[in-house]
Design an enzyme around this catalytic site. Structure first.
Site, PDB file in Angstrom:
ATOM      1  N   CYS A 382       0.827  -1.204   0.000  1.00  0.00           N
ATOM      2  CA  CYS A 382       0.000   0.000   0.000  1.00  0.00           C
ATOM      3  C   CYS A 382       0.870   1.267   0.000  1.00  0.00           C
ATOM      4  O   CYS A 382       1.457   1.600  -1.010  1.00  0.00           O
ATOM      5  CB  CYS A 382      -0.982  -0.043   1.171  1.00  0.00           C
ATOM      6  SG  CYS A 382      -2.424   0.967   0.866  1.00  0.00           S
ATOM      7  N   HIS A 508      -3.503  -5.025   0.901  1.00  0.00           N
ATOM      8  CA  HIS A 508      -2.916  -5.527   2.142  1.00  0.00           C
ATOM      9  C   HIS A 508      -3.041  -7.047   2.182  1.00  0.00           C
ATOM     10  O   HIS A 508      -3.895  -7.588   2.885  1.00  0.00           O
ATOM     11  CB  HIS A 508      -3.622  -4.908   3.351  1.00  0.00           C
ATOM     12  CG  HIS A 508      -3.273  -3.476   3.565  1.00  0.00           C
ATOM     13  ND1 HIS A 508      -2.065  -3.090   4.090  1.00  0.00           N
ATOM     14  CD2 HIS A 508      -3.965  -2.345   3.300  1.00  0.00           C
ATOM     15  CE1 HIS A 508      -2.029  -1.766   4.155  1.00  0.00           C
ATOM     16  NE2 HIS A 508      -3.167  -1.288   3.676  1.00  0.00           N
ATOM     17  N   GLU A 510      -1.382  -9.135   3.656  1.00  0.00           N
ATOM     18  CA  GLU A 510      -1.067  -9.738   4.958  1.00  0.00           C
ATOM     19  C   GLU A 510      -2.311 -10.240   5.692  1.00  0.00           C
ATOM     20  O   GLU A 510      -2.235 -11.172   6.492  1.00  0.00           O
ATOM     21  CB  GLU A 510      -0.298  -8.744   5.846  1.00  0.00           C
ATOM     22  CG  GLU A 510      -1.039  -7.465   6.262  1.00  0.00           C
ATOM     23  CD  GLU A 510      -0.862  -6.305   5.276  1.00  0.00           C
ATOM     24  OE1 GLU A 510      -0.582  -6.565   4.087  1.00  0.00           O
ATOM     25  OE2 GLU A 510      -1.034  -5.138   5.693  1.00  0.00           O
TER      26      GLU A 510
HETATM   27  N1  GLN Z   1      -1.984   6.618   3.277  1.00  0.00           N
HETATM   28  C1  GLN Z   1      -2.064   5.944   2.019  1.00  0.00           C
HETATM   29  C2  GLN Z   1      -3.438   6.135   1.381  1.00  0.00           C
HETATM   30  O1  GLN Z   1      -4.374   6.506   2.042  1.00  0.00           O
HETATM   31  C3  GLN Z   1      -1.731   4.486   2.171  1.00  0.00           C
HETATM   32  C4  GLN Z   1      -2.662   3.762   3.090  1.00  0.00           C
HETATM   33  C5  GLN Z   1      -2.121   2.432   3.555  1.00  0.00           C
HETATM   34  O2  GLN Z   1      -0.931   2.165   3.485  1.00  0.00           O
HETATM   35  N2  GLN Z   1      -3.006   1.593   4.026  1.00  0.00           N
HETATM   36  O3  GLN Z   1      -3.596   5.900   0.221  1.00  0.00           O
END
Ligand code: GLN
Length: 548
Positions: A382, A508, A510
């Site tokens: 992300c 994500h 994970e």
């Molecule tokens: N802050 C970033 C966004 O909002 C990444 C979010 C994250 O890593 N879950 O896009």
């Protein structure tokens, strides 16, 4: 008829209520029962989505986009079932919905009170989880008996047994049996006090699980049984386990599932008991021989719970490869600078995890660059993908000052940006992409090979995306956008052809890793890291053997 197990905790927090509940879930599932789980959180936040990971640990995202307590991650990993938004309820949610009903006039002018209106709302949420295809719902009550805000929850679960019948509910209470310092004697007093507190709320526990460093003697069990009024075999000793995945076996050896099933009149379920898969897993964990060092470049490195699912996913991948994953927590802010780069060089692999509006991002960018240039396996999650794209844009495409709009609103090259349709017209901010989304992987790409599939689904939690206006330039410079949303608008995966493993995902992954089924991306990252470790070994060996 669905049965319910309520798990409460006493003496102090962080005793491992979530892991005890999860382990019980695994044991019941191993008996062929269909299990789901739920967490009731007495705090007033509507969900943990806005809570500081420093305080609360990671936010666990469910398939349907629920932002939930990290215990749900344990539940999913242990019972291997998808949970949902409704699997986590907080005081904030419960009050919001009661107040909304009051405003709508649903209570027909009655005075709205904690009992019965709040407690009814809590019970209704619990009851909803008992669907037709579920045999047992395990409900963990967050916090500790004696907390002010837990009272309505205890009242609701007390009433629950009256509502649905004695044999359909089991109350399990988790306590601590500490040692007294001078004599090393195990002490039952905290357990007695905690049970008294619970009884004060009208709940007599059926099972008491006692956490302790050493097994609790038969004598002590008899004492607890006598003083707390539970059968001796319902006093279960939960000693510290070397690895959390051993806990179900520890509790099974103590007869926990047996006693819970006896109380719920599910005794004959032991005919189907099959723990062999889990035992094999624990055997594999114990047998890990080599060590692989993975650096996690993060902000909350002093509170590893902030990256709990990432850590677990790495461990699962290690189990698969027969290797113990040793995590080197690298503070992102400290990455820039010579020494830190040497430290990166000593790693076998790197993970750049997710995050929001953080300091120290230049460090994450530097780590991504170092991994790219030195062929260190690197997985970006992300925000991690964002930082990899920024690094590539600056160093390879040559876009000076490239950045993510989230971190540098005035950047000349917002290679990571909000999508136009995401920005709320009333400027209330951008909507978050939450929950499971499909991605189409490019045939022949590294990620397609790793997943063994060209359509994959992963969970998301972010606002920013790779800016489509820069996509062609990134690709022309050699970045492969190897996975996109099915309509091709959004970049979901990036990779670098020729690099052993420099992969970023907008999702994500994970959250979907399981101890006995590691997520393919983590499995491949640790595989690549092991290759690097093996390649390095002969060199180190030679150095050690330089003739004098
Ligand atoms: N802050 C970033 C966004 O909002 C990444 C979010 C994250 O890593 N879950 O896009």
């Amino acid at each position: 008829m669905t049965k319910f197990v309520f798990v409460t905790g006493g003496v102090m927090s962080s005793l491992g209520k979530g892991l005890t509940a999860s382990s019980l879930g695994r044991l019941l599932k191993s008996r062929g029962l269909r299990v789901t789980m739920c967490k009731l959180d007495p705090y007033i936040n509507v969900d943990p989505g806005t809570m500081n990971p420093f305080e609360h640990g990671e936010v666990f995202v469910t398939e349907d986009g629920g932002e939930t307590d990290l215990d749900l991650g344990h539940y999913e990993r242990f019972i291997d079932e998808y949970l949902h938004k409704d699997s986590n309820a907080t005081t904030g949610q419960i009050y919001s919905s009661v107040i909304a009903k009051e405003r709508r006039g649903d209570y027909l002018g009655k005075t709205v009170q904690v009992i019965p209106h709040i407690t009814d709302e809590i019970k209704e949420r619990i009851r909803r989880l008992g669907r037709e295809n579920i045999d047992v719902v395990i409900v963990e009550v967050g916090g500790t008996v004696g907390d002010i805000e837990i009272v309505p929850f205890l009242e609701a679960i007390r009433q629950f047994r009256r509502d649905i019948g004695r044999d359909n509910v089991c109350y399990l209470h988790l306590t601590l049996v500490p040692h007294s310092l001078p004599s090393g004697e195990q002490k039952t007093k905290p357990t007695q006090h905690s049970v008294t507190e619970l009884r004060g709320r009208g709940i007599q526990p059926d099972v008491i699980v006692c956490r302790s460093h050493h097994p609790i003697s038969a004598n002590l069990k008899r004492k607890i049984s006598l003083l707390c009024d539970v059968p001796t075999d319902a006093v279960v000793s939960a000693i510290d386990a070397e690895n959390i995945y051993e806990i179900p076996l520890v509790l099974h050896a103590e007869g926990l599932d047996e006693i819970v099933c006896r109380i719920l009149r599910l005794d004959n379920s032991d005919r189907l008991m099959d723990l062999s898969g889990w035992e094999a897993l624990v055997e594999r964990v114990r047998a890990t021989s080599e060590v692989v060092r993975i650096g996690v470049i993060g902000k909350y490195v002093n509170l590893p719970d902030a990256y709990l699912s990432v850590v677990e996913a790495l461990k699962h991948a290690g189990f698969h490869h027969g290797a113990k994953v040793e995590i080197d927590w690298v503070q992102a802010e400290e990455v820039t600078g010579m020494l830190a780069l040497t430290r990166l060089d000593s790693l076998d692999g790197i993970v750049i995890p997710g995050g929001f509006g953080e300091r120290g991002l230049e460090g994450k960018i530097a780590a991504a660059g170092y991994a790219r240039e030195h062929a260190i396996p690197c997985l970006g999650l992300c925000l991690g993908l964002h930082m990899m794209v920024v690094e590539f844009a600056r160093s390879v495409v040559g876009l000076q000052g490239a950045n993510s709009r989230e971190l540098a609103p005035t950047t000349p090259h917002p290679v990571i940006d909000l999508m136009d349709d995401q920005v709320d017209v009333e400027e209330k901010g951008a909507t978050m992409r939450l929950g499971a989304c499909l991605a189409q992987l490019e045939p022949g790409s590294q990620v397609a090979a790793i997943y063994g599939s060209e359509i994959v689904s992963e969970r998301h939690r972010h606002r920013y995306e790779v800016n489509p206006r820069y996509r062609d330039r990134l690709i022309a410079a050699g970045l492969r956008c190897s996975g996109t949303s099915p309509d091709d608008r959004l970049v979901e995966f990036i990779e670098l052809p020729g690099h052993p493993f420099w992969i970023g995902t907008q999702a994500h992954p994970e959250f979907k890793s399981r101890p006995d089924r590691p997520h393919p991306l983590f499995r491949a990252l640790v595989g690549a890291a092991l290759n690097r470790a093996h390649e390095r070994t002969p060199r180190l060996y030679d150095l050690d053997n330089v003739p004098s």
